[in-house]
Design an enzyme around this catalytic site. Structure first.
Site, mmCIF file in Angstrom:
data_model
loop_
_atom_site.group_PDB
_atom_site.id
_atom_site.type_symbol
_atom_site.label_atom_id
_atom_site.label_comp_id
_atom_site.label_asym_id
_atom_site.label_seq_id
_atom_site.Cartn_x
_atom_site.Cartn_y
_atom_site.Cartn_z
ATOM 1 N N GLY A 60 0.799 -1.224 0.000
ATOM 2 C CA GLY A 60 0.000 0.000 0.000
ATOM 3 C C GLY A 60 0.830 1.271 0.000
ATOM 4 O O GLY A 60 1.956 1.301 0.498
ATOM 5 N N HIS B 169 36.621 18.933 33.249
ATOM 6 C CA HIS B 169 35.827 19.833 32.427
ATOM 7 C C HIS B 169 36.610 20.354 31.225
ATOM 8 O O HIS B 169 37.826 20.449 31.247
ATOM 9 C CB HIS B 169 35.309 21.031 33.249
ATOM 10 C CG HIS B 169 36.185 21.419 34.385
ATOM 11 N ND1 HIS B 169 35.747 21.477 35.686
ATOM 12 C CD2 HIS B 169 37.494 21.728 34.434
ATOM 13 C CE1 HIS B 169 36.742 21.829 36.477
ATOM 14 N NE2 HIS B 169 37.805 21.990 35.741
#
Length: 454
Positions: free
Chosen positions: A11, A360
Site C-alpha cells: 500500500g 571539564h
C-alpha cells in the site's frame, strides 16, 4: 510443516501525506515493516514473502540485503489478490502465516499461540473483541463455530452488531490456500478480492477453523495516518518501559523515556526523565542515568553514573565510572573503573584509566591514558595533522595542567607534570616537569588604548 510467512506491504498510505511508503514509517526508529520482519524471524520462519507495490525502490533500499522473497503486486486489487502474488513460493505442505507490514506491534507470543491453535489441515485466525467494531470485518459464528467473515460494507444489521472482529492475521495450510485463492471473486461492495472470503470457503469444505486472541488489542492496530502512528509509538514505548521496570529499572516517569533498540538492565537501575536509548545498550546493577541522557550502542558497568544531558555512543563505562553532566563519549571511548569525565569533556577512541579524571572542558581523542591521571581544564590532544590521526599516550599518575595541548604522536612518562598553558610536541620522561609557555613579562607605565571620540 515449514512456516512460510507472507507480509503484505504494497500500500501507498495516502493518508500519511508522505512520499515514503506507509510501511517504512518508523516506530522507535525502526520501520513498521522491519518490526514485522523481525517478529517473523523470531518465531522460526523458514521463508518470508514480502508483497510490495508502491515505492519499490525505497523499500528495497531500506530493507537491504535481508533474506526476503520480493513479490510484486502491480495493482492493488485487494488482500486476496495480494496474498496470491506469493503463491509461486508457497509449497503445499507449508503453514502459511499472513501478516501486515503496517501492524508493527504484533508479538511473537501471540503468533505462536495462533499457530498452536491451528488444527491439522485447518485454519486459525486472530480475532479481537472491540466495544466499537466499526470499520472492521466481523467474525460470523454459528453455534460457536466460525463460518465466515463479513466486511463492514457488506454486513447486514445483525452482523454489524457483532463485536468480534477480524484482524487479518491468519495461519492457513499452503495447499488449501492456493485452492481458495483461485476461487475468489470481486463481486462485493468494494470490487476487491477479499482474503477474508477464504474463511467461508474453508467452512464449506468442512475444514476446522479455530481462533486465537492477542494479549492486547493494540498488538493488531495498524497505522493509516500520523496520528495513529504516534499512538502506536506511545504504546510501543509503554510496553518497552514496562519490560525495563520488570527487569529491575526504576523509571522516574515511564511515559518520558524513549527506547529505540535492545536495552538490557540489571537491578536497581535509576533512569530519570527524557532519557533515550538507541541500538544495543547493556546496563549493569545500581547504575544511575540522569535526565536527558542519550545512550547509543554502549555498555555501562555496575555502580556507574551518567549525569544529565550526556551522550554515550559506542562507548564503555567501567565499574563506578562517571560521566557528565554534558559529557560526550564517542565510539571507541572507555572509562575504566572509578574514572570520571565532567561537563563539556569529549572523548573518542580514547581510554581513561582507573581513577583518572578529566573534570571539564577537554578533548581526548586517539589517546591511551593510564591510572591516576589528572587532565586539567582546556586540555586538547591534537590528534589530526590534516591527513592522519595520531596517538597520544599518557602513562600513570601524570598531572596535566589546564590549557595544555598535546601534539600527537607523543608519550608522557609516568609521574610527569605538565605546566598549565604548555604545548607538548616531544615525548616527556618519567617524573619530569615540563613548562613550555613563554616567560611572563611585567611592563610598568603601560597605558591601555582608549576609544577615539568622533
Amino acid at each position: 510443516m515449514a512456516l512460510n510467512v507472507v507480509i503484505l506491504a504494497a500500500g501507498k498510505g495516502t493518508r500519511m501525506r508522505s512520499d515514503l511508503p506507509k510501511v517504512l514509517h518508523p516506530i522507535a526508529h525502526k520501520s513498521m515493516v522491519q518490526h514485522v520482519i523481525d517478529t517473523a524471524h523470531s518465531i522460526g520462519s523458514n521463508a518470508i514473502q514480502l508483497v510490495y507495490g508502491y515505492g519499490a525502490d525505497k523499500l528495497k533500499s531500506a530493507l537491504g540485503e535481508q533474506q526476503l522473497n520480493w513479490m510484486l503486486q502491480a495493482e492493488q486489487l485487494g488482500t486476496g489478490h495480494a496474498v496470491a502474488q506469493a503463491i509461486p513460493n508457497i509449497d503445499d505442505n507449508d503453514t502459511v502465516l499472513i501478516l501486515y507490514g503496517d501492524v508493527p506491534l504484533i508479538q511473537a507470543s501471540t503468533l505462536e499461540a495462533l499457530l498452536a491453535a491451528r488444527p491439522d489441515n485447518g485454519v486459525a485466525i486472530l480475532t479481537v473483541n472491540l466495544s466499537n467494531p466499526t470499520g472492521y470485518g466481523r467474525i460470523v459464528r454459528e453455534q460457536g463455530k466460525v463460518v465466515g467473515i463479513v466486511e463492514q460494507k457488506d454486513a447486514n444489521a445483525e452482523q454489524l452488531a457483532i463485536n468480534e472482529i477480524n484482524t487479518g492475521i491468519m495461519a492457513v495450510p499452503g495447499k488449501a490456500l492456493k485452492t481458495w485463492l483461485g476461487r475468489l471473486s470481486n463481486n462485493n461492495a468494494q470490487g476487491e478480492y477479499y482474503l477474508t472470503d477464504i474463511i467461508a470457503m474453508a467452512h464449506a469444505d468442512g475444514v476446522e477453523i479455530n481462533t486465537a486472541q492477542p494479549q492486547s488489542a493494540i498488538e493488531v492496530e495498524g497505522a493509516n495516518n500520523r496520528v495513529q502512528l504516534a499512538q502506536l509509538e506511545r504504546a510501543y514505548q509503554a510496553r518497552e518501559a514496562e519490560k525495563l521496570m520488570i527487569a529491575g529499572a526504576n523509571l522516574r516517569d515511564p511515559s518520558r523515556i524513549d527506547i529505540r533498540g535492545e536495552v538490557t538492565v540489571g537491578m536497581d537501575v535509576m533512569v530519570d526523565v527524557n532519557v533515550i536509548f538507541e541500538g544495543k545498550v547493556v546496563i549493569g546493577n545500581n547504575v544511575s542515568i540522569g535526565a536527558g541522557a542519550i545512550l547509543i550502542d554502549c555498555e555501562i558497568a555496575d555502580n556507574a553514573e551518567i549525569k544529565p544531558y550526556s551522550i554515550i555512543e559506542g562507548a564503555k563505562l567501567g565499574v563506578a565510572a562517571s560521566a557528565g553532566p554534558f559529557a560526550r563519549l564517542r565510539p571507541g571511548a572507555e572509562l575504566m573503573q572509578d574514572a570520571h569525565i565532567g561537563n563539556f569533556v569529549e572523548m573518542k577512541k580514547a581510554v581513561l584509566g582507573v581513577g583518572s579524571k578529566a573534570g571539564h572542558l577537554a578533548y581526548l581523542g586517539d589517546a591511551q591514558i593510564g591510572a591516576g591521571v589528572n587532565i586539567g581544564a582546556g586540555t586538547i590532544t591534537c590528534n589530526y595533522d590534516g591527513a592522519n590521526k595520531h596517538l597520544t599516550v599518557i602513562e600513570d599518575n601524570v598531572f596535566v595542567g589546564s590549557d595544555t595541548q598535546l601534539v600527537a604522536p607523543v608519550t608522557i612518562g609516568k609521574g610527569a607534570t605538565l605546566g598549565a598553558g604548555s604545548t607538548i610536541t616531544r615525548d616527556v620522561g618519567e617524573d619530569e616537569l615540563v613548562i613550555t609557555r613563554v616567560k611572563q613579562k611585567h611592563l610598568t607605565g603601560w597605558q591601555r588604548p582608549v576609544k577615539i571620540k568622533k
